[in-house]
Design an enzyme around this catalytic site. Structure first.
Site, PDB file in Angstrom:
ATOM      1  N   PRO A 198       1.018  -1.162  -0.086  1.00  0.00           N
ATOM      2  CA  PRO A 198       0.062   0.138   0.026  1.00  0.00           C
ATOM      3  C   PRO A 198       0.785   1.270   0.140  1.00  0.00           C
ATOM      4  CG  PRO A 198      -0.865  -1.579   1.500  1.00  0.00           C
ATOM      5  CD  PRO A 198       0.362  -2.338   1.069  1.00  0.00           C
ATOM      6  N   TYR A 199       2.032   1.240   0.588  1.00  0.00           N
ATOM      7  CA  TYR A 199       3.044   2.552   0.724  1.00  0.00           C
ATOM      8  C   TYR A 199       3.188   2.742  -0.644  1.00  0.00           C
ATOM      9  CZ  TYR A 199       7.497   4.783   0.730  1.00  0.00           C
ATOM     10  OH  TYR A 199       8.251   5.593   0.683  1.00  0.00           O
ATOM     11  N   GLY A 200       3.906   1.730  -1.535  1.00  0.00           N
ATOM     12  CA  GLY A 200       4.302   1.804  -2.866  1.00  0.00           C
ATOM     13  C   GLY A 200       3.201   2.281  -3.806  1.00  0.00           C
ATOM     14  N   THR A 236       0.744   4.387  -2.777  1.00  0.00           N
ATOM     15  CA  THR A 236       0.580   5.669  -2.426  1.00  0.00           C
ATOM     16  C   THR A 236       1.723   6.657  -3.053  1.00  0.00           C
ATOM     17  OG1 THR A 236       1.527   5.939  -0.393  1.00  0.00           O
ATOM     18  CG2 THR A 236      -0.764   5.486  -0.237  1.00  0.00           C
TER      19      THR A 236
END
Length: 324
Positions: A153-155, A157
């Site tokens: 999910p970080y990637g 965003t």
């Protein structure tokens, strides 16, 4: 390439690891710097430590505010360049309950900043992106036009924030030109305490076990913070309306190799404890930096062993009982 630095700049996330180094470099070159961060040095020890060399220095102004809802126009009215490094980092935590914070900080706030820069005609926006936008590397270094398949999910965003910013730079006759820099695993003095190299150095110095996820064969393209700062400064002046560039050390190294180098530097083996692979941790990253060499006339100058030695020296000076 001669660095043509702005007269004035806004650095978002200035109390962070990379941004604080960037602010120092800008001040050293005579740029008037406004640093924006929602953390206060008065209440946050990490922010205070990172900003020690900036606070009270002529030419530096700290604005404590959150990009999500702060009044941006007064901060942007007179700046030549915005260096946008604010955001929530970290792959593992992005899977959990904090994901809405990642969306707010890495996507919504970034779009708000890019839109306001465009509205006010700020000449250049430099956005800190991440190697996490690519997903796993293959048997070749990844290029900027290669596929983006973030595995966390970080990637996701970071990719969304990057692409939103580039969309503003791709408008017909854009008011603000945009350069997105995909940083690859930045390390060096003041590195975040949750990062592998910082944890490994502390384990070697203090004897506490280092938790190693997976088998240690994971590879990363580690990039020294001084090289990242230099690329970011050069990105302020590179021509072009919307560019994306890899910024990396240029050599993919395994976790096992990093630990061996740290053992050589410290004269102590790094005590380790194994843990299962974590969701979103890619097996390897490896960047092709030929575009940065071409457009910025930039290439990394600090090899891993030299960079680790600098981080070790800093840690020994700043960690209680640092075993000099």
């Amino acid at each position: 390439m001669t660095v043509s630095l702005p007269r004035s700049a806004l650095v978002t996330g200035v109390a962070g690891f990379v941004a604080s180094h960037l602010a120092e470099a800008l001040l050293d070159h005579g740029t008037q710097v406004t640093g924006l961060d929602r953390r206060s040095p008065e209440t946050d020890a990490v922010a205070a430590a990172n900003l020690t060399a900036c606070l009270g220095r002529p030419g530096f102004t700290l604005a404590r505010a959150d990009l999500i809802d702060c009044e941006l126009a007064p901060l942007l009215a007179t700046v030549d360049v915005v260096f946008h490094l604010a955001g929530i980092p970290g792959v593992r935590a992005s899977w959990g309950a904090r994901f809405p914070e990642y969306v707010a900080s890495n996507i919504v706030a970034t779009r708000r900043l890019a839109a306001t820069c465009h509205q006010l005609g700020v000449p250049r926006l430099v956005v800190a992106s991440s190697s996490s936008v690519y997903g796993p590397a293959g048997d070749r270094p990844v290029t900027e036009d290669g596929p983006t398949r973030p595995m966390s999910p970080y990637g996701v965003t970071k990719l969304a924030g990057e692409q939103l910013s580039l969309a503003y730079g791709s408008l017909p006759q854009p008011a603000t030109t945009v350069v997105a820099l995909r940083y690859f695993t930045v390390y060096g003095p003041r590195q975040r305490p949750d990062m592998l190299i910082q944890r490994a150095l502390q384990a070697a110095l203090g004897g506490e076990e280092l938790l190693v996820y997976g088998d240690g064969k994971q590879r990363r393209d580690f990039t020294f913070v001084g090289d990242v700062v230099r690329a970011s400064l050069l990105a302020a002046g590179v021509p072009g309306p919307a560019e994306v560039l890899n910024v990396a050390g240029g050599n993919s190294v395994s976790v096992t190799e990093v630990l061996a180098t740290i053992a050589e530097l410290t004269g102590r083996p790094v005590p380790t404890r194994s843990a299962p692979d974590q969701a979103g941790d890619v097996p390897g990253t490896w960047a092709d930096t030929s575009k940065a060499r071409s457009l910025l006339h930039w290439q990394p100058r600090t090899g891993l062993a030299d960079g680790l030695a600098q981080q070790l020296d800093w840690l020994r000076c700043h960690q209680p009982g640092g075993h000099r």
